[in-house]
Design a protein around this motif. Sequence first.
Motif, PDB file in Angstrom:
ATOM      1  N   LEU A  71    -101.385  -0.810  38.518  1.00 34.59           N
ATOM      2  CA  LEU A  71    -102.682  -0.865  38.881  1.00 34.59           C
ATOM      3  C   LEU A  71    -102.918   0.248  39.842  1.00 34.59           C
ATOM      4  O   LEU A  71    -104.068   1.038  39.852  1.00 34.59           O
ATOM      5  N   VAL A  72    -102.121   0.404  40.973  1.00 40.86           N
ATOM      6  CA  VAL A  72    -102.480   1.398  41.854  1.00 40.86           C
ATOM      7  C   VAL A  72    -102.605   2.757  41.458  1.00 40.86           C
ATOM      8  O   VAL A  72    -103.380   3.638  41.627  1.00 40.86           O
ATOM      9  N   GLY A  73    -101.431   3.431  40.436  1.00 37.40           N
ATOM     10  CA  GLY A  73    -101.284   4.407  39.846  1.00 37.40           C
ATOM     11  C   GLY A  73    -102.304   4.900  38.970  1.00 37.40           C
ATOM     12  O   GLY A  73    -103.263   5.720  39.215  1.00 37.40           O
ATOM     13  N   ASP A 215    -113.600  13.569  49.308  1.00 37.47           N
ATOM     14  CA  ASP A 215    -114.518  12.305  48.723  1.00 37.47           C
ATOM     15  C   ASP A 215    -113.732  11.803  47.704  1.00 37.47           C
ATOM     16  O   ASP A 215    -113.641  10.380  47.649  1.00 37.47           O
ATOM     17  N   ARG A 216    -113.085  12.400  46.605  1.00 38.49           N
ATOM     18  CA  ARG A 216    -112.756  12.018  45.139  1.00 38.49           C
ATOM     19  C   ARG A 216    -111.275  11.025  45.567  1.00 38.49           C
ATOM     20  O   ARG A 216    -111.246   9.868  45.322  1.00 38.49           O
ATOM     21  N   ILE A 217    -110.525  11.585  46.669  1.00 37.27           N
ATOM     22  CA  ILE A 217    -109.223  10.776  46.863  1.00 37.27           C
ATOM     23  C   ILE A 217    -109.775   9.539  47.570  1.00 37.27           C
ATOM     24  O   ILE A 217    -109.149   8.601  47.362  1.00 37.27           O
ATOM     25  N   GLN A 218    -110.826   9.609  48.692  1.00 38.29           N
ATOM     26  CA  GLN A 218    -111.050   8.451  49.397  1.00 38.29           C
ATOM     27  C   GLN A 218    -111.751   7.401  48.292  1.00 38.29           C
ATOM     28  O   GLN A 218    -111.539   6.290  48.369  1.00 38.29           O
ATOM     29  N   GLU A 223    -111.210   2.267  45.482  1.00 44.01           N
ATOM     30  CA  GLU A 223    -111.119   1.612  44.231  1.00 44.01           C
ATOM     31  C   GLU A 223    -109.844   0.833  44.173  1.00 44.01           C
ATOM     32  O   GLU A 223    -110.181  -0.223  43.671  1.00 44.01           O
ATOM     33  N   VAL A 224    -108.898   1.630  44.423  1.00 45.13           N
ATOM     34  CA  VAL A 224    -107.554   0.555  44.313  1.00 45.13           C
ATOM     35  C   VAL A 224    -107.624  -0.599  45.265  1.00 45.13           C
ATOM     36  O   VAL A 224    -107.108  -1.709  44.772  1.00 45.13           O
ATOM     37  N   ARG A 225    -108.111  -0.268  46.385  1.00 46.07           N
ATOM     38  CA  ARG A 225    -108.112  -1.652  47.311  1.00 46.07           C
ATOM     39  C   ARG A 225    -109.041  -2.792  46.990  1.00 46.07           C
ATOM     40  O   ARG A 225    -108.789  -3.791  47.019  1.00 46.07           O
TER      41      ARG A 225
END
Length: 351
Positions: A71-73, A215-218, A223-225
């Motif tokens: 899920l995370v990856g 921004d993209r990494i954030q 989204e993962v959280r």
Amino acid sequence: MSVTERVRAGSSVRRWTGLAGAAVVWFALYAVNGRFWTWLVGHVFGLDLTSRLGSGVLFFVTDSVKIVLLLVGIIFVVTVLRSFMSVERTRALLGGRREGVGNVMAAGLGVVTPFCSCSAVPAFIGFVAAGVPIGVTLSFLIASPLVNEVAIAMLFGMFGIGPTALYIVAGLLIAVVAGFTLGRLHVERWVEPFVFETRLRGQVVDPSIGLSWDDRIQMGLEEVRTILRRIWPYLLVGIGLGAAIHGWAPADLFARYAGAGNPFAVLVAVALGVPLYSNAAGVMPLVQALHDKGLPMGTLLAFMMAVVALSLPEMILLRRVLKPPLIAAFVAVTALGIIAVGYLFNAVLPA
């Protein structure tokens, strides 16, 4: 180099170094997951891993960590990728007249990803969130556990090229036809709305606007959280249910009610297979044992397909992102395809 440029360069180095380090940690955790829990459960806690209790506990902890890592990856990577393309643009690229081709491509991708039904759910969520047509993503969700290289190799070794080739063709056909059929029903309205939203710092944003890499990494981290927070109870319940029924092999019951003389044997096989949870490799020894008792190949393949493509833990996980009407339609269309293939195989390959 100006002070501003040095600050930007330093920020870029920290960003990519952090991502590289996170990727190394992710792959290391995924690689040692099974071995670590086998050691802890079997050697530290002393549980017999061949017993129902030991194998169930090992199954629960191993699959819980594996699916969370997936899920995370997958969600992080897919979210960053989709930040370059709006949902509408993705649908335009993959939908319409090309949707049938998309179903075939998604089913083919499913074949080369060795996921069980629950492990395929994280990728399914990522594809849906990226705007890939729902019918195409369902083709992947069906094909990934249904047809995989482990099952192909084991079937070939046990039964030869004929049944193996029919299994591959039938599995792909079920995935493509079921996904295409559900896509034609326009079932997007039965997907939970949050899946289609792209958020940054709590606000819904249009990915087509200019976004920095930070921004993209954030966006990916948020989204993962968000998705983990929404589905973790369903995740634990689904895997817990799978652990409780893991290893349950109703060989005598199966042989009694799904034997060659019962015209409803395929229906019984599918009904018995759906509550179970296993991958193709796990269910194959039971398939071979039942084949040795004289059960028809079509009945056995229908049972195996129902076990790996339709499971209660998978439905529990999917419930957080899909509404009950779509889950019911998914189960019904896939089950009908499996039943049809079972009767066809029994006609072509009698016991």
